[in-house]
Design an enzyme around this catalytic site. Structure first.
Site, PDB file in Angstrom:
ATOM      1  N   ASP A  63       0.887  -1.167   0.000  1.00 26.83           N
ATOM      2  CA  ASP A  63       0.000   0.000   0.000  1.00 26.83           C
ATOM      3  C   ASP A  63       0.920   1.210   0.000  1.00 26.83           C
ATOM      4  O   ASP A  63       1.587   1.491   1.008  1.00 26.83           O
ATOM      5  CB  ASP A  63      -0.899  -0.019   1.235  1.00 26.83           C
ATOM      6  CG  ASP A  63      -1.808   1.213   1.341  1.00 26.83           C
ATOM      7  OD1 ASP A  63      -1.613   2.171   0.564  1.00 26.83           O
ATOM      8  OD2 ASP A  63      -2.697   1.207   2.207  1.00 26.83           O
ATOM      9  N   ASN A  90       3.811   3.021 -10.684  1.00 29.09           N
ATOM     10  CA  ASN A  90       2.634   3.172 -11.532  1.00 29.09           C
ATOM     11  C   ASN A  90       1.368   3.502 -10.748  1.00 29.09           C
ATOM     12  O   ASN A  90       0.449   4.113 -11.290  1.00 29.09           O
ATOM     13  CB  ASN A  90       2.422   1.883 -12.335  1.00 29.09           C
ATOM     14  CG  ASN A  90       1.076   1.847 -13.011  1.00 29.09           C
ATOM     15  OD1 ASN A  90       0.854   2.487 -14.030  1.00 29.09           O
ATOM     16  ND2 ASN A  90       0.147   1.086 -12.443  1.00 29.09           N
ATOM     17  N   TYR A 165      -5.541  16.368  -9.618  1.00 29.12           N
ATOM     18  CA  TYR A 165      -4.763  15.373 -10.358  1.00 29.12           C
ATOM     19  C   TYR A 165      -3.615  16.000 -11.145  1.00 29.12           C
ATOM     20  O   TYR A 165      -2.454  15.580 -11.017  1.00 29.12           O
ATOM     21  CB  TYR A 165      -5.676  14.598 -11.304  1.00 29.12           C
ATOM     22  CG  TYR A 165      -4.933  13.628 -12.196  1.00 29.12           C
ATOM     23  CD1 TYR A 165      -4.442  12.424 -11.680  1.00 29.12           C
ATOM     24  CD2 TYR A 165      -4.701  13.910 -13.534  1.00 29.12           C
ATOM     25  CE1 TYR A 165      -3.748  11.535 -12.473  1.00 29.12           C
ATOM     26  CE2 TYR A 165      -4.017  13.028 -14.343  1.00 29.12           C
ATOM     27  CZ  TYR A 165      -3.535  11.843 -13.812  1.00 29.12           C
ATOM     28  OH  TYR A 165      -2.834  10.972 -14.606  1.00 29.12           O
ATOM     29  N   LYS A 169       0.760  15.590 -10.798  1.00 24.20           N
ATOM     30  CA  LYS A 169       1.710  15.098 -11.785  1.00 24.20           C
ATOM     31  C   LYS A 169       2.808  16.123 -12.067  1.00 24.20           C
ATOM     32  O   LYS A 169       3.951  15.757 -12.349  1.00 24.20           O
ATOM     33  CB  LYS A 169       0.976  14.710 -13.074  1.00 24.20           C
ATOM     34  CG  LYS A 169       0.039  13.507 -12.894  1.00 24.20           C
ATOM     35  CD  LYS A 169       0.766  12.276 -12.387  1.00 24.20           C
ATOM     36  CE  LYS A 169      -0.146  11.043 -12.322  1.00 24.20           C
ATOM     37  NZ  LYS A 169       0.553   9.841 -11.816  1.00 24.20           N
ATOM     38  N   THR A 200      -9.166   2.853 -19.491  1.00 25.16           N
ATOM     39  CA  THR A 200      -9.137   1.980 -18.313  1.00 25.16           C
ATOM     40  C   THR A 200     -10.236   2.422 -17.363  1.00 25.16           C
ATOM     41  O   THR A 200     -10.903   3.439 -17.579  1.00 25.16           O
ATOM     42  CB  THR A 200      -7.782   2.065 -17.583  1.00 25.16           C
ATOM     43  OG1 THR A 200      -7.644   3.367 -16.997  1.00 25.16           O
ATOM     44  CG2 THR A 200      -6.611   1.810 -18.525  1.00 25.16           C
TER      45      THR A 200
END
Length: 242
Positions: A63, A90, A165, A169, A200
């Site tokens: 985790d 990832n 988000y 990044k 996905t």
């Protein structure tokens, strides 16, 4: 303990989506792949699928948001394999967003959402990388790949407004360059990879690329020669602007 000639790669979030495709792609190149995932059933299922296709695969419970879990994962890898050659960070999350506009509005954003996204996408990468470093340093050609996104590019700024988000990044890209500077005089090569818009469950299968297509850049960076690029941000077409 692994054979000294075996190259071993850990892929966090390797049980599904792009992570599973990265694990499969590395496995098809002859690497032993370790599927890192916190869900026991999902991890076992991913390992079984890889083994059924002839790939040397094992699972590692991890985790990325939990210090004790990451420490235990590093100890597990050391006990079973002795070293680590490739780390693909990832695992990542988008955080909740408006399902109609596909946005995270910065003017109404809950700070807890920001904390949650950064904890996985940035702190998780730092947490895992630093825990695995002693194992990576035992490798003759250690490689680290951080799964980023062009949505974190300040120059490009593609896609919808995603106020948790996208900056996560950007933050990840920044820390990748700092790791590259720290590793400048070592064999460790670290880079960031953008998979493109992959269909996905991460994005409700809204992408126009397959998981295999999205995994290609990460696989290439994970298997770079010793004179390969360092501290870069790449996609299929080449360098992504910062």
């Amino acid at each position: 303990m692994q054979n000294e000639n075996t190259t071993t790669a850990l892929v966090t979030g390797g049980n599904k989506g792009i992570g599973a495709a990265i694990a499969e792609g590395l496995g098809r190149q002859g690497l032993r792949v370790l599927v890192g995932a916190r869900d026991d059933d999902a991890r076992r299922g991913a390992v079984e699928r890889l083994r059924a296709s002839g790939i040397a695969a094992d699972g590692v419970r991890i985790d990325v948001t939990n210090d004790a879990s990451v420490t235990a994962a590093a100890a597990d890898i050391e006990e079973r394999f002795g070293r680590l050659d490739v780390l693909v960070n990832n695992a990542g999350i988008s955080g909740p967003f408006d399902p109609v506009t596909w946005t995270q509005d910065p003017t109404t954003l809950d700070l807890d959402v920001v904390r949650q996204v950064v904890d996985v996408n940035v702190y998780g990468v730092i947490r895992v990388t630093n825990a695995m470093l002693p194992l990576l340093r035992r490798s003759p050609a250690p490689r680290i790949v951080n799964a980023s996104s062009s949505m974190g590019s300040l120059g490009r700024q593609p896609g919808p407004v995603m106020a948790a988000y996208s900056p996560s990044k950007t933050f990840l890209n920044g820390i990748t360059t700092q790791y590259a500077r720290a590793f400048a005089d070592t064999p460790i090569i670290v880079n960031a990879a953008c998979p493109g818009l992959v269909a996905t469950d991460f994005n409700g299968f809204a992408g126009d690329r397959t998981a295999a297509q999205g995994a290609a850049t990460a696989i290439r960076l994970a298997t770079l020669p010793d004179d390969g690029p360092r501290g870069g941000f790449f996609e299929d077409a080449g360098v992504v602007p910062w």
